[in-house]
Design a protein around this motif. Structure first.
Motif, mmCIF file in Angstrom:
data_model
loop_
_atom_site.group_PDB
_atom_site.id
_atom_site.type_symbol
_atom_site.label_atom_id
_atom_site.label_comp_id
_atom_site.label_asym_id
_atom_site.label_seq_id
_atom_site.Cartn_x
_atom_site.Cartn_y
_atom_site.Cartn_z
ATOM 1 N N ASP A 168 21.348 19.218 39.579
ATOM 2 C CA ASP A 168 22.050 19.269 38.291
ATOM 3 C C ASP A 168 22.250 20.705 37.815
ATOM 4 O O ASP A 168 23.316 21.065 37.309
ATOM 5 C CB ASP A 168 21.273 18.487 37.221
ATOM 6 C CG ASP A 168 21.450 16.985 37.354
ATOM 7 O OD1 ASP A 168 22.205 16.552 38.241
ATOM 8 O OD2 ASP A 168 20.842 16.251 36.565
ATOM 9 N N ASP A 169 21.220 21.517 37.972
ATOM 10 C CA ASP A 169 21.300 22.898 37.507
ATOM 11 C C ASP A 169 22.318 23.702 38.317
ATOM 12 O O ASP A 169 23.084 24.504 37.764
ATOM 13 C CB ASP A 169 19.926 23.567 37.601
ATOM 14 C CG ASP A 169 18.865 22.797 36.831
ATOM 15 O OD1 ASP A 169 19.215 22.177 35.809
ATOM 16 O OD2 ASP A 169 17.692 22.809 37.247
ATOM 17 N N VAL A 170 22.320 23.496 39.614
ATOM 18 C CA VAL A 170 23.293 24.197 40.463
ATOM 19 C C VAL A 170 24.715 23.774 40.109
ATOM 20 O O VAL A 170 25.622 24.615 40.018
ATOM 21 C CB VAL A 170 22.993 23.932 41.953
ATOM 22 C CG1 VAL A 170 24.098 24.510 42.838
ATOM 23 C CG2 VAL A 170 21.646 24.531 42.340
ATOM 24 N N LEU A 171 24.915 22.491 39.892
ATOM 25 C CA LEU A 171 26.258 22.013 39.546
ATOM 26 C C LEU A 171 26.677 22.486 38.158
ATOM 27 O O LEU A 171 27.852 22.811 37.936
ATOM 28 C CB LEU A 171 26.306 20.490 39.625
ATOM 29 C CG LEU A 171 26.332 19.928 41.052
ATOM 30 C CD1 LEU A 171 26.167 18.424 41.049
ATOM 31 C CD2 LEU A 171 27.627 20.313 41.762
ATOM 32 N N ALA A 172 25.747 22.547 37.205
ATOM 33 C CA ALA A 172 26.085 23.071 35.886
ATOM 34 C C ALA A 172 26.559 24.514 35.984
ATOM 35 O O ALA A 172 27.460 24.943 35.260
ATOM 36 C CB ALA A 172 24.876 22.982 34.952
ATOM 37 N N CYS A 173 25.969 25.257 36.881
ATOM 38 C CA CYS A 173 26.365 26.645 37.105
ATOM 39 C C CYS A 173 27.696 26.745 37.838
ATOM 40 O O CYS A 173 28.553 27.567 37.479
ATOM 41 C CB CYS A 173 25.265 27.346 37.905
ATOM 42 S SG CYS A 173 25.724 28.941 38.623
ATOM 43 N N ALA A 174 27.896 25.904 38.838
ATOM 44 C CA ALA A 174 29.001 26.104 39.769
ATOM 45 C C ALA A 174 30.250 25.274 39.491
ATOM 46 O O ALA A 174 31.341 25.630 39.961
ATOM 47 C CB ALA A 174 28.523 25.816 41.195
ATOM 48 N N LEU A 175 30.143 24.175 38.740
ATOM 49 C CA LEU A 175 31.309 23.312 38.530
ATOM 50 C C LEU A 175 32.513 24.034 37.916
ATOM 51 O O LEU A 175 33.658 23.677 38.233
ATOM 52 C CB LEU A 175 30.929 22.106 37.668
ATOM 53 C CG LEU A 175 30.472 20.857 38.432
ATOM 54 C CD1 LEU A 175 30.006 19.782 37.476
ATOM 55 C CD2 LEU A 175 31.579 20.327 39.339
ATOM 56 N N PRO A 176 32.334 25.011 37.031
ATOM 57 C CA PRO A 176 33.513 25.723 36.540
ATOM 58 C C PRO A 176 34.325 26.392 37.651
ATOM 59 O O PRO A 176 35.492 26.727 37.444
ATOM 60 C CB PRO A 176 32.914 26.774 35.587
ATOM 61 C CG PRO A 176 31.657 26.131 35.091
ATOM 62 C CD PRO A 176 31.122 25.385 36.280
ATOM 63 N N HIS A 177 33.722 26.538 38.819
ATOM 64 C CA HIS A 177 34.406 27.151 39.969
ATOM 65 C C HIS A 177 34.708 26.098 41.039
ATOM 66 O O HIS A 177 34.763 26.401 42.230
ATOM 67 C CB HIS A 177 33.520 28.256 40.548
ATOM 68 C CG HIS A 177 32.980 29.205 39.521
ATOM 69 N ND1 HIS A 177 33.632 30.364 39.166
ATOM 70 C CD2 HIS A 177 31.865 29.148 38.741
ATOM 71 C CE1 HIS A 177 32.932 31.001 38.224
ATOM 72 N NE2 HIS A 177 31.857 30.284 37.946
ATOM 73 N N HIS A 178 34.919 24.855 40.609
ATOM 74 C CA HIS A 178 34.980 23.709 41.517
ATOM 75 C C HIS A 178 36.088 23.793 42.552
ATOM 76 O O HIS A 178 35.989 23.195 43.621
ATOM 77 C CB HIS A 178 35.151 22.416 40.710
ATOM 78 C CG HIS A 178 36.437 22.368 39.942
ATOM 79 N ND1 HIS A 178 37.590 21.826 40.455
ATOM 80 C CD2 HIS A 178 36.756 22.805 38.699
ATOM 81 C CE1 HIS A 178 38.566 21.924 39.567
ATOM 82 N NE2 HIS A 178 38.084 22.515 38.486
ATOM 83 N N ASP A 179 37.168 24.505 42.260
ATOM 84 C CA ASP A 179 38.286 24.547 43.202
ATOM 85 C C ASP A 179 38.276 25.801 44.062
ATOM 86 O O ASP A 179 39.288 26.125 44.699
ATOM 87 C CB ASP A 179 39.617 24.432 42.457
ATOM 88 C CG ASP A 179 39.756 25.477 41.359
ATOM 89 O OD1 ASP A 179 38.805 26.248 41.134
ATOM 90 O OD2 ASP A 179 40.823 25.524 40.713
#
Length: 474
Positions: A168-179
Motif C-alpha cells: 500500500d505504501d509503495v503504491l501510494a508513493c508511485a501511483l501518481p506515476h502510473h503511466d
C-alpha cells in the motif's frame, strides 16, 4: 535457531525440527530458556509470529521467495550488494534528494545498522517501522522520477522488502506515476496476488503492461475502496504540508475519468470523495492540491445532486477563499456549484464569511467568463432573508446587500438580483418575520435594494416582479 527460522520463513514444523536438533545439547532437563523445552517454545512462538505476519501481508505459507526485485538493475546484480553498499547508496541518495526535499534527511536512521528480519519483529516494532517507511515514501513521491528517489526505493526493496510488506505504501508513493515505465517496472515486483484491493493489478504483471488512466478509472468506478485509498494518499500528502503536483494531477484526473465513466453517482462515491475534498479545501497554501479539490468538487456537483449537508460544507470551505490569494478560482467554483445544484439557500456560515470580505471584494472576484448570477442572487437573498438578518450581523448583512446592488454586479445580473430581493421579501412576510417591527431593518433594506434596481434597471425589475408573482400565485 532464529536465523535459520527467518531464512526459511518459519513454520511450526520447521520450528519443532530446530528444537529437536538442539535437544542432544541440552543437559539441564529444565524448562528454562536454555532448556530444550524453552528453546522449543521460543521457536514455536517465533514461527507463529512469522506466520501471522505473512498472513497479514497475503503471503501464502508455501511461498517461493526467489530474488528480491530491483528497480535499477537486475535482481541478480542487486543481490551482489551487501548491507554496507546499500547503506552507502541510501545515504548518498538522501543527501542528493534533500536538496529538493530537506525532510528526507530525517530518515537516515532507516539505513543504519544491520538489517533486521521483519517477520521476527514485534507488532509494535513493525508498526513504528511502517510509519517511518510510509512517511519517507510520501516525501519522495513528488520526486520519484529523480534518480536519487529511485535509489532510495531500491534500498527499501533490498533492505526492508517493501514489495511484500508495504505494498500500500509503495503504491501510494508511485501511483501518481502510473503511466511511466518506472511504475511498470516497479509493479512487476510488487506482491499483489491475494491482496483484496490490488489483486486486479496481477494481470498487468503478467504481460507486462502500462497502467493507463482509463483502466484505473474504470476499476475505481466499480470498487470504491480504490477511490478511498487514493483519497487517503492525497490527504496524507496534504498533512505533510508539501506541494505534490503529480499527486494533485493524479487525484483530479482519476476522479474526472471515474465520474465520466460511472453510469450513476450514488452516495457511496460521494462519500468516498468528501473526506479528501474537505481537507484539501482547508489547505489553500498547497496550491496544486487546493485547485485539484476545486476541480473535483465542481465535477462531482455536475454529476450528482449532493445532499444539503455535504453541499453546505463544500460551499463554506470554498467561501473562505473568496477573500484571498485564490479569490478568483474560489468564486468561479462557487458560481459553478450554484449553477449545477438545484436551488437552495446559501449556507449561513458561507454568507457570514462573504460578509467579512465585503461586497466590493466579493463582486471583484466574480470571474468574467463564468455566469455568476446565481451566486450573486443567492448571496443577496441570504443577506435580506430573515434567517440571516436575525443574527448579530444584521447591520452588516443589510449594508452588504445595498453595497452589492451598487456594484457592477447589478449591471451584469440585474434580473436575478431583483428576483432575489422579491423572494427575500416574500420569504420574510410568509415564513420569516411574524411582525414587521421585529426586524424593522429588513423591510427597509429590501426597499432600498429594490429602489436602486428600479432606478438603474427598471425593465429587469418588472420582469422579476412578474416572475415572483407567478411563483407566489402558482
Amino acid at each position: 535457531q532464529i536465523e535459520a527460522l527467518s531464512a526459511e520463513l518459519g513454520g511450526e514444523g520447521r520450528a519443532q525440527r530446530c528444537a529437536q536438533a538442539d535437544r542432544p545439547h541440552d543437559s539441564s532437563g529444565g524448562g528454562g530458556i536454555g532448556s530444550s523445552g524453552g528453546r522449543r517454545a521460543m521457536a514455536t512462538s517465533l514461527a507463529k509470529q512469522a506466520a501471522a505476519f505473512r498472513r497479514e501481508h497475503h503471503i501464502p505459507e508455501v511461498y517461493s521467495q526467489g530474488l528480491t526485485p530491483s528497480l535499477l538493475s537486475t535482481p541478480q546484480e542487486a543481490r551482489k550488494l551487501d548491507s554496507a553498499s546499500l547503506a552507502a547508496l541510501a545515504q548518498g541518495a538522501l543527501a542528493q534528494l534533500s536538496v529538493l526535499e530537506p525532510d528526507v534527511a530525517a530518515s537516515a536512521a532507516l539505513f543504519q545498522g544491520p538489517p533486521r528480519d521483519r517477520e521476527l519483529l514485534t507488532n509494535e516494532e513493525n508498526s513504528l517501522l511502517n510509519q517511518e517507511l510510509r512517511r519517507l515514501l510520501m516525501l519522495i513521491s513528488p520526486h520519484l522520477q529523480a534518480r536519487s528517489a529511485q535509489e532510495i526505493v531500491e534500498v527499501l526493496l533490498q533492505r526492508y522488502h517493501v514489495h511484500k510488506y508495504n505494498v500500500d505504501d509503495v503504491l501510494a508513493c508511485a501511483l501518481p506515476h502510473h503511466d511511466s515505465p518506472l511504475f511498470t517496472r516497479l509493479l512487476q515486483g510488487l506482491h499483489v496476488k491475494g491482496n483484496p484491493t490490488w489483486s486486479w493489478l496481477q494481470t498487468l504483471k503478467q504481460k507486462p503492461a502500462t497502467l493507463v488512466r482509463a483502466t484505473l478509472a474504470k476499476y475505481c468506478a466499480k470498487d470504491i475502496s480504490v477511490l478511498a485509498f487514493i483519497g487517503e494518499a492525497v490527504m496524507e500528502s496534504a498533512r505533510l504540508h508539501k506541494g505534490n503536483r503529480p499527486m494533485a494531477t493524479f487525484f483530479s484526473a482519476v476522479w474526472l475519468d471515474t465520474l465520466a465513466s460511472a453510469k450513476s453517482v450514488g452516495p457511496d462515491i460521494v462519500g468516498a470523495a468528501m473526506p479528501a475534498l474537505l481537507l484539501l479545501l482547508r489547505r489553500p497554501h498547497i496550491r496544486d492540491l487546493f485547485h485539484a479539490a476545486l476541480v473535483v468538487t465542481v465535477a462531482l456537483c455536475a454529476k450528482a445532486e449532493l445532499e444539503s449537508g455535504a453541499r453546505a460544507q463544500l460551499l463554506e470551505r470554498i467561501a473562505k477563499q473568496v477573500h484571498g490569494e485564490h479569490h478568483r478560482v474560489a468564486a468561479t467554483a462557487l458560481a459553478l456549484i450554484l449553477q449545477l445544484q438545484s436551488d437552495g439557500p446559501m449556507p449561513s456560515k458561507a454568507v457570514r464569511t462573504l460578509l467579512s470580505a465585503g461586497a466590493p471584494d466579493v463582486v471583484g472576484a466574480f470571474p468574467p467568463n463564468v455566469d455568476s448570477g446565481n451566486l450573486a442572487a443567492s448571496v443577496l437573498e441570504a443577506c435580506l432573508s430573515s434567517a440571516t438578518i436575525a443574527t448579530d450581523g444584521a447591520v452588516s448583512s443589510h449594508a452588504f446587500a445595498t453595497d452589492m446592488s451598487k456594484t457592477s454586479a447589478l449591471d451584469d445580473y440585474a434580473e436575478p438580483l431583483a428576483l432575489a430581493a422579491f423572494q427575500a421579501f416574500v420569504t420574510n412576510q410568509l415564513g420569516g418575520l411574524k411582525q414587521a417591527h421585529e426586524q424593522p431593518g429588513a423591510v427597509q433594506a429590501i426597499q432600498e435594494v429594490l429602489g436602486i434596481i428600479s432606478s438603474r434597471h427598471p425593465a429587469s425589475l418588472g420582469v422579476a416582479f412578474r416572475q415572483v408573482a407567478e411563483i407566489t400565485m402558482g
